[in-house]
Motif scaffolding. Structure first.
Motif, short mmCIF file in Angstrom:
data_model
loop_
_atom_site.label_atom_id
_atom_site.label_comp_id
_atom_site.label_asym_id
_atom_site.label_seq_id
_atom_site.Cartn_x
_atom_site.Cartn_y
_atom_site.Cartn_z
N ILE A 848 0.62 -1.13 -0.07
CA ILE A 848 0.02 -0.01 -0.11
C ILE A 848 0.93 1.30 0.07
N ILE A 849 2.18 1.25 0.60
CA ILE A 849 2.92 2.47 0.53
C ILE A 849 3.33 2.68 -0.77
N ASP A 850 3.73 1.49 -1.60
CA ASP A 850 4.27 1.81 -2.97
C ASP A 850 3.21 2.17 -3.86
N TYR A 851 2.01 1.67 -3.69
CA TYR A 851 0.86 2.00 -4.37
C TYR A 851 0.55 3.68 -4.27
N CYS A 852 0.67 4.05 -2.90
CA CYS A 852 0.25 5.45 -2.68
C CYS A 852 1.18 6.45 -3.11
N ARG A 853 2.48 6.11 -3.06
CA ARG A 853 3.71 6.97 -3.59
C ARG A 853 3.65 6.91 -4.89
N SER A 854 3.18 5.79 -5.71
CA SER A 854 3.11 6.09 -7.07
C SER A 854 1.90 6.75 -7.95
N ARG A 855 0.95 6.89 -6.81
CA ARG A 855 -0.21 7.62 -7.39
C ARG A 855 -0.02 9.40 -6.94
N GLY A 856 1.02 9.39 -6.43
CA GLY A 856 1.50 10.96 -6.10
C GLY A 856 0.96 11.42 -4.72
N THR A 857 0.35 10.56 -3.84
CA THR A 857 -0.13 10.80 -2.59
C THR A 857 0.91 11.27 -1.63
N LEU A 858 0.50 12.53 -0.88
CA LEU A 858 1.65 13.32 -0.19
C LEU A 858 2.00 12.44 1.09
N GLU A 859 1.07 12.26 1.81
CA GLU A 859 1.16 11.61 3.36
C GLU A 859 0.08 10.19 3.18
N LEU A 860 0.71 9.27 4.01
CA LEU A 860 -0.10 8.07 4.29
C LEU A 860 -0.28 8.16 5.83
N SER A 861 -1.28 7.92 6.59
CA SER A 861 -1.56 8.00 7.83
C SER A 861 -2.61 6.95 8.50
N GLY A 862 -2.30 6.76 9.47
CA GLY A 862 -3.11 5.74 10.19
C GLY A 862 -3.24 6.11 11.80
N SER A 863 -4.15 5.23 12.39
CA SER A 863 -4.13 5.44 13.88
C SER A 863 -4.37 4.39 14.52
N THR A 864 -4.13 3.87 15.80
CA THR A 864 -4.10 2.56 16.31
C THR A 864 -4.47 2.60 18.05
N LEU A 865 -4.93 1.78 18.54
CA LEU A 865 -4.99 1.91 19.95
C LEU A 865 -3.50 1.98 20.93
N THR A 866 -3.56 2.36 21.77
CA THR A 866 -2.29 2.50 22.39
C THR A 866 -1.78 0.92 22.89
N THR A 867 -2.77 0.02 22.90
CA THR A 867 -2.49 -1.16 23.38
C THR A 867 -1.98 -2.00 22.25
N ASN A 868 -2.10 -1.64 21.09
CA ASN A 868 -1.64 -2.35 19.79
C ASN A 868 -0.09 -2.14 19.64
#
Length: 911
Positions: A848-868
């Protein structure tokens, strides 16, 4: 398609109006007065080069340089020649939104006006300033106390957004809506769309929490049709979208182009809107009624309608319209029928529609309505009232309103007449109950809602399991197309078109070719039996050639030739006729086939065409050599899956003929659906294929046979709907077990496997993925997860053969949803619990990182619980920046994929 800075149009903190004066005919003055009367709370500034001290009590300045502060929104009502200069100065001073109400810059006016329009576009480009207009009426946003328009009245606050291309139709809609006490969340017209276009506005409104439905009025699609289809498909998944589409040809320069084989461009728009899951209305009256419905109807429970009236005449009108529209009359339960029997006179009609009789009083109307809303077989009730002395309109309306307010079902009303009915309609308007002038209008409005839900059902229909066709020789097909183009041809010869079909496993009739009469006779002798001969020339090598030629294609045919003498005689006549019409280098000889005229054969016309707006299309309908451009035409936008292919077949006249005559209906539908799927694959594989026609295609008990075909080629076409990205598929091996698997984009056919995948997740995995415990996903949720728009989001899955060799199973999934400006993509990833340690997490994340970079997306972000802790460790390993969000109590993970190149991108990343 971009929503950047659109917030400054709809929620500006300050506004400057250019060209404002106190003259009665000053558009700028009208806009300024509307802003004052709407109660806009931010700073207002007037700008006029004549140096007024104030306009309508608002301080006035001579130009941009004199303004005390730069506005969030500039509204330009200045003369046409001054607009570009104003835009240039605003852009240089970092103003990012300009609303141009000035006329005289229309795309359809003089060459000078078009030159000024382009000058405005070029003036805005270096500064990134967004332009709405020109030639628009402006916008009204009650939630922001904003009336930035030349409308003669303000609007009420509501939950429906109206977006139009016609300013005058917009002002008429406002006037009508105020009379009906109907409000809007947003109201605007776009004019000619120098910059801000319809897809951008739709994307903005689709995310607006105060907008529950979107009403579009449009003359044409301006700009990229793929962006338009993508935007309304996305919006219609969460909000009701209705479209009024007109066909206005402004001048000879912008004459409507037609797709080959299609005489009515409305068919193409119908197909595009249906594929996007929206509902089209045909007239301005229907648009008004649709607004009535959108504003006042409760969520739909189903499409079974009950009718109740104090006479059978109006009931008959409503029933007739409902059945013609494909609606469904509710069937009452025995309990409801028994209670109606007790309520009504002995001679009254107990079945649907219900006749209350001419002596019905308001209490009988109300009780009958209450009984019908309690019936589990009834989803909505239409109350129709004709005024009598026993049932005065207002008193009856008051009693019905009491019932309608207490039920979750929709109650629609129709108060027939005018003199005594106006007050009843006003009472319903005040109570928020949908009301209509005639029974037919009420049924039409109800059916708009039904059509929307049907379209959504088709959109979300689970496709049959994906069947990998015997892989066609795509390389040979591509070489066939390339060879024709390299030789300077824009068509395929008859033999090449047949070969193309064979490469995609579409069976064709055995055909032999001859250069002259003697060769045809020799072919007929070898074939034996009855033969058909077709003269081949430069006019009939093109698909749908009857569109632009008076010489119908059957003139090039000689059918049912039983003897050699008949063959020789008929071919001589063909050769003489063709020789008179075409030069020798335009004649390509003859095609000879055995006659395939079967008593039980159905002749079908199926093909590919290319629309100037929506690109490649699939065409399907009744065929034969006598078919012409006005024939049966069923159209769908590719690519198709099996569910859509079956839908296309079942919407056609062909299906009705099969249903009445075939003894194997489902088998025939399967054959035709499979053919449409292969043609859809052909379109995706061969973008240079311009048009293709198979006519006739025979369907009989032996299956399908393409008797005649033609194909043309051109520059690569672009599908209006993004096709499945097969090029992103790769084979992988699991780290620990060594199990082979496939890493690929998700498709709609994965829904059953995706449900099984979800059900095999532990409650803890579900909590870590969704941040809360949740139940089994519904079909609609699964459809949204698997039937995605690849232009807007991407989901990669790891799929592997089941250990019991019964199909495939999903092992893990990663998903990224990108905003409309391609600035940020938000990811999520989940792996099946029993497959932890197989390396799937890092494989999916890198994909997914390679795909978004190839599309010109500027930033990839996500969030997760502190326990993960596992997800956090994986993110650090991949290079994400990790931070703790104390307000949300989550860990945020961010990775910069591409450097921003414009100021607005930097600003967005900092938010």
């Amino acid at each position: 398609m971009s929503t950047r800075y659109l917030k400054r149009f709809f929620k500006p903190r300050s506004i400057a109006v250019f060209g404002a004066s106190e003259r009665e005919d000053s558009m700028g003055g009208i806009v300024l007065r509307n802003l004052l009367e709407s109660g806009f709370e931010g700073p207002l500034m007037a700008v006029n080069s004549k140096g007024y001290e104030q306009v309508n009590g608002v301080a006035c300045y001579a130009g941009v340089a004199e303004l005390p502060e730069m506005p969030d929104l500039a509204i330009i009502c200045s003369p046409p020649d001054a607009v570009a200069g104003i835009v240039r100065k605003l852009g240089a001073n970092m103003v990012k939104a300009a609303l141009i109400l000035t006329g005289g810059l229309s795309l359809h006016q003089s060459s000078h006006a078009r030159a000024l329009r382009e000058e405005v576009r070029e003036a805005a480009r270096p500064y990134g300033i967004r332009i709405l207009g020109p030639d628009c009426m402006g916008m009204l946003v009650p939630g922001s106390k904003l009336n930035a328009s030349y409308s003669h009245v303000n609007i009420l606050k509501g939950k429906v957004a109206y977006v139009g291309q016609s300013g005058l139709l917009g002002t008429a809609m406002i006037d009508w809506a105020n009379g009906q006490e109907i409000g809007f969340s947003h109201f605007l017209t776009l004019g000619d769309g120098v910059d801000v276009d319809l897809p951008s506005i739709i994307d903005y409104l689709a995310r607006d929490p105060w907008t529950h439905a979107i009403l579009l009025q449009m003359d044409r699609v301006i700009g990229d049709a793929r962006n338009f289809v993508s935007a309304i498909r996305s919006a219609s998944r969460n909000k009701l979208v209705l479209v009024l589409k007109s066909n206005i040809i402004q001048d000879a320069e912008h004459k409507l182009e037609l797709a080959p084989g299609i005489a009515d461009p409305d068919l193409v728009y119908d197909a595009a809107l249906r594929r996007a899951g929206v509902v089209r209305v045909e007239t301005a009256d229907e648009l008004f009624n649709a607004l009535e419905t959108l504003s006042r109807m409760k969520p739909m429970r189903g499409e079974r309608l009950a009718l109740v009236c104090n006479g059978m005449g109006p009931n008959a009108l409503a029933t007739d319209r409902l059945l013609k529209k494909g609606g469904q009359l509710a069937q009452f339960t025995e309990e409801t029928e028994q209670k109606l029997l007790e309520l009504l006179p002995p001679e009254a009609r107990i079945q649907n529609p219900v006749d209350l009789n001419a002596d019905a009083d308001p209490e009988r109307f109300a009780e009958a309505t209450r009984l019908l809303t309690k019936d589990p077989n009834v989803d909505a009730v239409l109350v129709i009232h004709a005024p009598t002395r026993l049932a005065a309109s207002v008193e009856t309306a008051e009693e019905v309103i009491k019932v309608a307010r207490k039920t979750p079902r929709n109650v629609l009303t129709c108060w027939m007449g005018r003199f005594s009915a106006i007050a009843a309609r006003n009472a319903c308007n005040a109570a928020g109950i949908a009301t209509f002038l005639t029974p037919e209008e009420a049924v039409n409005a109800f059916m708009h809602m039904v059509d929307y839900h049907r379209n959504q059902r088709v959109m979300r229909q689970t496709p049959a399991p994906f069947q990998q066709q015997n892989t066609p020789n795509r390389q040979r097909a591509g070489k066939l197309i390339s060879a024709a183009r390299e030789s300077g041809r824009d068509y395929l010869h008859h033999s090449e078109a047949c070969e193309l079909l064979n490469l995609y496993e579409i069976p064709t009739a055995n055909t032999r070719y001859a250069d002259d009469i003697a060769g045809v006779v020799d072919c007929a002798r070898q074939m034996g039996g009855s033969v058909a001969v077709k003269a081949l020339h430069s006019a009939n090598v093109y698909p749908f050639s009857y569109d632009d030629s008076a010489h119908q294609r059957w003139h090039d045919l000689a059918l049912d030739l039983y003897s050699i003498n008949e063959v020789r005689h008929a071919t001589t006549k063909l050769a003489y006729r063709v020789g008179e019409l075409y030069a020798s280098d335009q004649m390509f000889g003859f095609a000879v086939q055995q006659m395939k005229r079967g008593f039980q054969s159905l002749q079908i016309n199926v093909g590919i065409t290319r629309d100037p707006v929506f690109g490649p299309l699939l065409v399907f309908g009744v065929g034969g050599y006598t078919v012409d451009v006005l024939a049966d035409r069923n159209i769908m936008l590719p690519p198709l899956n099996l569910a859509l292919a079956r839908e296309m077949v079942k919407r056609s006249r062909v299906y009705r003929i099969i249903a009445e005559n075939s003894y194997q209906v489902e088998r025939d539908v399967d054959h035709l659906s499979g053919l449409l799927l292969r043609m859809s694959e052909m379109l995706v594989d061969l973008p240079e294929l311009n048009t293709l026609e198979i006519n006739p295609l025979l369907l009989n008990k032996r299956g399908l046979l393409a008797v005649d075909c033609a194909a043309s080629v051109a520059e690569p076409g672009r599908l209006a709907i993004s096709p499945y990205p097969e090029h992103l598929t790769e084979q992988i091996t699991l780290k620990r077990s060594g199990r082979p698997a496939t890493l690929r984009a998700i498709r709609g056919e994965d829904e059953p496997a995706h449900l099984e995948f979800y059900n095999r997740l532990s409650p803890e995995s579900i909590r870590l993925r969704y941040f809360y415990s949740r139940g089994v996903p519904t079909h609609d949720e699964l459809a949204n997860w698997t039937q995605i728009d690849y232009d807007r989001e991407m989901a990669f899955i790891v799929s592997a053969p089941r250990l019991d060799a019964k199909g495939y199973e999903t092992l893990g999934v990663v998903r990224a949803v990108t905003d409309a400006d391609n600035v940020r993509a938000e990811f999520s990833v989940v792996i099946r619990d029993d497959l932890q340690g197989e390396g799937l997490g890092i494989i999916l994340m890198r994909k997914i990182i390679d795909y978004c970079r190839s599309r010109g997306t500027l930033e990839l972000s996500g969030s997760t619980l502190t326990t993960n802790k596992g997800m956090q460790a994986l993110a650090r390993r991949l290079g994400f920046r990790i931070s703790y969000n104390a307000e949300e109590e989550v860990v945020e993970m961010k990775m910069l994929l591409n450097e921003p190149s414009e100021d607005w991108q930097i600003y967005r990343l900092q938010q």
